[in-house]
Write an enzyme that holds these catalytic residues in place. Structure first.
Site, PDB file in Angstrom:
ATOM      1  N   TYR A   1      -2.178  -1.162 -10.671  1.00 56.64           N
ATOM      2  CA  TYR A   1      -2.296  -1.301  -9.336  1.00 56.64           C
ATOM      3  C   TYR A   1      -1.514  -2.281  -8.443  1.00 56.64           C
ATOM      4  O   TYR A   1      -0.594  -2.177  -7.604  1.00 56.64           O
ATOM      5  CB  TYR A   1      -3.694  -1.094  -8.856  1.00 56.64           C
ATOM      6  CG  TYR A   1      -4.076  -1.409  -7.293  1.00 56.64           C
ATOM      7  CD1 TYR A   1      -3.267  -0.510  -6.515  1.00 56.64           C
ATOM      8  CD2 TYR A   1      -4.262  -2.570  -6.964  1.00 56.64           C
ATOM      9  CE1 TYR A   1      -3.558  -0.440  -4.925  1.00 56.64           C
ATOM     10  CE2 TYR A   1      -4.346  -2.954  -5.497  1.00 56.64           C
ATOM     11  CZ  TYR A   1      -3.895  -1.609  -4.525  1.00 56.64           C
ATOM     12  OH  TYR A   1      -4.007  -2.069  -3.353  1.00 56.64           O
TER      13      TYR A   1
ATOM     14  N   LYS B   1       0.670   3.543  -2.941  1.00 54.38           N
ATOM     15  CA  LYS B   1      -0.416   4.542  -3.070  1.00 54.38           C
ATOM     16  C   LYS B   1       0.202   6.096  -3.021  1.00 54.38           C
ATOM     17  O   LYS B   1      -0.315   6.999  -3.808  1.00 54.38           O
ATOM     18  CB  LYS B   1      -1.610   4.181  -2.147  1.00 54.38           C
ATOM     19  CG  LYS B   1      -2.086   2.864  -2.422  1.00 54.38           C
ATOM     20  CD  LYS B   1      -3.169   2.473  -1.510  1.00 54.38           C
ATOM     21  CE  LYS B   1      -3.711   1.099  -1.856  1.00 54.38           C
ATOM     22  NZ  LYS B   1      -4.092   0.033  -0.814  1.00 54.38           N
TER      23      LYS B   1
ATOM     24  N   VAL C   1       0.603  -3.958   3.723  1.00 51.84           N
ATOM     25  CA  VAL C   1       0.745  -5.226   4.336  1.00 51.84           C
ATOM     26  C   VAL C   1       1.830  -6.305   4.252  1.00 51.84           C
ATOM     27  O   VAL C   1       2.110  -7.210   4.847  1.00 51.84           O
ATOM     28  CB  VAL C   1      -0.620  -5.872   3.846  1.00 51.84           C
ATOM     29  CG1 VAL C   1      -1.969  -5.305   4.389  1.00 51.84           C
ATOM     30  CG2 VAL C   1      -0.693  -6.081   2.278  1.00 51.84           C
TER      31      VAL C   1
ATOM     32  N   SER D   1       0.657  -1.351   0.015  1.00 46.71           N
ATOM     33  CA  SER D   1      -0.007   0.059   0.040  1.00 46.71           C
ATOM     34  C   SER D   1       0.744   1.161   0.059  1.00 46.71           C
ATOM     35  O   SER D   1       0.352   2.271  -0.266  1.00 46.71           O
ATOM     36  CB  SER D   1      -0.830  -0.022   1.340  1.00 46.71           C
ATOM     37  OG  SER D   1      -2.290  -0.061   0.785  1.00 46.71           O
TER      38      SER D   1
ATOM     39  N   TYR E   1      -4.631   3.080   7.638  1.00 49.16           N
ATOM     40  CA  TYR E   1      -5.749   2.130   7.771  1.00 49.16           C
ATOM     41  C   TYR E   1      -6.864   2.795   8.616  1.00 49.16           C
ATOM     42  O   TYR E   1      -6.748   4.033   8.925  1.00 49.16           O
ATOM     43  CB  TYR E   1      -5.719   0.854   7.716  1.00 49.16           C
ATOM     44  CG  TYR E   1      -4.504   0.168   6.796  1.00 49.16           C
ATOM     45  CD1 TYR E   1      -4.822   0.130   5.720  1.00 49.16           C
ATOM     46  CD2 TYR E   1      -3.572  -0.313   7.515  1.00 49.16           C
ATOM     47  CE1 TYR E   1      -3.820  -0.585   4.799  1.00 49.16           C
ATOM     48  CE2 TYR E   1      -2.337  -1.093   6.566  1.00 49.16           C
ATOM     49  CZ  TYR E   1      -2.666  -0.809   5.121  1.00 49.16           C
ATOM     50  OH  TYR E   1      -1.870  -1.665   4.277  1.00 49.16           O
TER      51      TYR E   1
END
Ligand code: GLU
Length: 305
Positions: A185, A64, A255, A61, A237
């Site tokens: 992605y 991102k 993760v 992540s 998160y």
């Protein structure tokens, strides 16, 4: 500083047993749960490292942040946030709930729905190769490659992200090809970094987007401001609120066990600790950052000393 990092590591190790490696992407479950490392790079480019700071793991992540920077630079703020909000969701990173029930737009670019939307913007603008090259540049790490095994493992187990992507298409948010957007992605999530590469990205963001030594601009100043703010409110998160209180450093976790932390004008911090807590954050990593924040007075709202 070296002693502080060694102490942070010792504190973090106490929590590893309470965490678990992610297993919904089977390849991630193969990580050594006991790995732990922390790297700090200061604005004078002094580098301090303790533990497993050279171990390669996938960025997940944290990509991102890089994808959002690229999207802001290529498409501009208005286009990026035309179909995406910038609010914490309070839900898990891969949740479909609010996207379907409460909102037509993804809550923010740090959850999967938002990042797949971002990938949709980029798929016709930039090649994956160029994004990989950019990741190497902003992390100051030429060793970053795509981890083929993790990529294939996630591609074979991405029903949920595929569902999110098709839901986005059904709502008219994802206008590009769904499979191509999903592929971009997942490729970005599969970049192999180290705690040192994350500290590198951290110091570039902490110093406003310039290479700390050469002064060359690597990230547009406005994009830096936006990503740091979104990291603060949405980067950890559905644990972002508590993390902001306890640590107070804009951060993003993945993760794969990584955390990127940006201590404004002072240092970039990179962490690797694949044992995760229930929310998907490195369990030892969060404790280490809490310790570093207190000891080095890094909280954004730290009392004057
Ligand atoms: N590739 C992972 C997924 O989409 C990234 C999740 C994460 O690190 O939060 O499920």
């Amino acid at each position: 500083m070296q002693n502080v990092l060694e102490e942070a590591l010792a504190i973090g190790r106490r929590y590893i047993a309470q965490g678990e490696c992610a297993s919904y992407i089977p390849e991630l479950a193969r990580a050594d749960k006991n790995s732990l490392g922390v790297c700090v790079i200061t604005r004078s480019m002094d580098r301090y490292a303790a533990g497993d700071t050279k171990t390669r793991f996938t960025i997940q992540s944290i990509s991102k942040v890089i994808s959002l920077v690229i999207a802001l630079q290529h498409c501009g703020f208005d286009r990026v946030f035309e179909k995406m909000n910038m609010e914490p969701s309070g839900d898990a990173f891969n949740s479909l709930l609010k996207l379907d029930m409460a909102s037509d737009k993804p809550f923010n670019p740090m959850i999967n729905a938002g990042a797949i939307t971002t990938a949709g913007y980029l798929v016709s603008e930039v090649s994956f190769d160029d994004m990989l090259k950019y990741a190497r540049k902003v992390c100051m790490d030429d060793g970053i490659v795509m981890d083929q095994k993790v990529y294939e493992s996630e591609m074979a187990n991405c029903a949920r992200n595929r569902a999110i992507a098709y839901l986005l298409q059904s709502k008219g948010i994802l206008e590009s090809d769904v499979e191509k957007s999903l592929d971009l992605y997942i490729r970005m999530c599969s970049l192999s970094v180290t705690a040192e590469s994350l500290a590198g990205l951290g110091i570039v963001l902490a110093t406003g987007g310039r290479h700390p030594e050469t002064g060359v601009r690597l990230v547009d100043a406005e994009a830096v401001r936006i990503v740091k703010t979104i990291m603060l409110t949405c980067g950890m998160y559905d644990g972002s609120g508590e993390f902001a209180v306890r640590v107070g450093i804009p951060s993003k976790s993945g993760v794969g066990g990584g955390i990127l932390a940006v201590a404004e004008k002072r240092m970039g911090i990179g962490i690797y600790g694949p044992a995760l807590d229930a929310k998907g954050n490195s369990i030892a990593g969060c404790r280490m950052l809490e310790y570093l924040s207190k000891t080095l007075n890094l909280h954004m709202f730290a009392a004057e000393t």
